[in-house]
Design a protein around this motif. Structure first.
Motif, PDB file in Angstrom:
ATOM      1  N   THR A   1       0.445   3.523  -3.629  1.00 47.58           N
ATOM      2  CA  THR A   1      -0.504   2.565  -4.187  1.00 47.58           C
ATOM      3  C   THR A   1      -1.856   2.708  -3.500  1.00 47.58           C
ATOM      4  OG1 THR A   1       1.318   1.074  -4.666  1.00 47.58           O
ATOM      5  CG2 THR A   1      -0.871   0.121  -4.664  1.00 47.58           C
ATOM      6  N   ALA A   2      -1.846   2.915  -2.199  1.00 49.46           N
ATOM      7  CA  ALA A   2      -3.095   3.064  -1.452  1.00 49.46           C
ATOM      8  C   ALA A   2      -3.887   4.277  -1.927  1.00 49.46           C
ATOM      9  CB  ALA A   2      -2.814   3.166   0.043  1.00 49.46           C
TER      10      ALA A   2
ATOM     11  N   ARG B   1      -2.442   1.209 -13.329  1.00 55.91           N
ATOM     12  CA  ARG B   1      -3.107   0.501 -12.222  1.00 55.91           C
ATOM     13  C   ARG B   1      -4.616   0.776 -12.220  1.00 55.91           C
ATOM     14  NH1 ARG B   1      -1.315  -2.204  -7.733  1.00 55.91           N
ATOM     15  NH2 ARG B   1      -2.751  -2.226  -5.969  1.00 55.91           N
ATOM     16  N   LEU B   2      -4.998   2.011 -12.574  1.00 51.34           N
ATOM     17  CA  LEU B   2      -6.411   2.376 -12.637  1.00 51.34           C
ATOM     18  C   LEU B   2      -7.063   1.923 -13.942  1.00 51.34           C
ATOM     19  CD1 LEU B   2      -6.224   5.979 -11.150  1.00 51.34           C
ATOM     20  CD2 LEU B   2      -7.262   3.965 -10.080  1.00 51.34           C
TER      21      LEU B   2
ATOM     22  N   SER C   1       0.817  -1.219   0.000  1.00 51.00           N
ATOM     23  CA  SER C   1       0.000   0.000   0.000  1.00 51.00           C
ATOM     24  C   SER C   1       0.849   1.267   0.000  1.00 51.00           C
ATOM     25  CB  SER C   1      -0.954   0.012   1.189  1.00 51.00           C
ATOM     26  OG  SER C   1      -0.247   0.185   2.399  1.00 51.00           O
TER      27      SER C   1
ATOM     28  N   VAL D   1      -3.773   5.665  -4.906  1.00 47.20           N
ATOM     29  CA  VAL D   1      -4.270   5.359  -6.250  1.00 47.20           C
ATOM     30  C   VAL D   1      -5.489   4.454  -6.147  1.00 47.20           C
ATOM     31  CG1 VAL D   1      -3.727   4.209  -8.432  1.00 47.20           C
ATOM     32  CG2 VAL D   1      -2.031   5.714  -7.361  1.00 47.20           C
ATOM     33  N   ASP D   2      -5.390   3.431  -5.305  1.00 49.05           N
ATOM     34  CA  ASP D   2      -6.506   2.493  -5.138  1.00 49.05           C
ATOM     35  C   ASP D   2      -7.745   3.164  -4.540  1.00 49.05           C
ATOM     36  OD1 ASP D   2      -4.922   0.497  -6.198  1.00 49.05           O
ATOM     37  OD2 ASP D   2      -4.471  -0.430  -4.263  1.00 49.05           O
ATOM     38  N   ALA D   3      -7.571   4.272  -3.839  1.00 44.41           N
ATOM     39  CA  ALA D   3      -8.693   4.956  -3.198  1.00 44.41           C
ATOM     40  C   ALA D   3      -9.473   5.861  -4.155  1.00 44.41           C
ATOM     41  CB  ALA D   3      -8.186   5.780  -2.017  1.00 44.41           C
TER      42      ALA D   3
END
Length: 108
Positions: free
Chosen positions: A67-68, A25-26, A13, A70-72
């Protein structure tokens, strides 16, 4: 620290991603990711200087994103049709281009 069961997730993350990696990643184009940055949907907590050759004149700063963070983005912006955004072809205008950043909150 190595005995932590969540160590792999914790490290993953916090892994830094450049803008190209974050867009991948998105599952969106880099231009779409750049609009997300412009809109304030994601912020870069750090940057690195990358040099080309030995000259300082060839150095550029590259923003890094966790990464966290981006993932959010997707859960935080359910108003976006992510499948439609991912289907926009190269050379076509991003649906995010017409959006304006949210106004900054006024001080109380």
């Amino acid at each position: 620290m190595c005995k932590r069961e969540d160590l792999a997730a914790l490290v993953a993350s916090a892994a830094p991603l450049g803008p190209d990696q974050a867009a991948k990643r998105l599952g969106v184009r880099r231009v779409d990711f750049d609009h997300m940055v412009r809109l304030g949907w994601i912020r870069s907590p750090q940057s690195i200087e990358v040099r080309f050759g030995t000259s300082r004149a060839g150095a550029v700063d590259i923003a890094l994103y966790t990464t966290a963070s981006v993932d959010a983005v997707i859960p935080a912006h359910r108003e976006v049709d992510w499948e439609q955004l991912r289907a926009v072809e190269k050379g076509r205008r991003s649906p995010l281009a017409s959006l304006r950043p949210a106004p900054a909150p006024t001080p109380a």
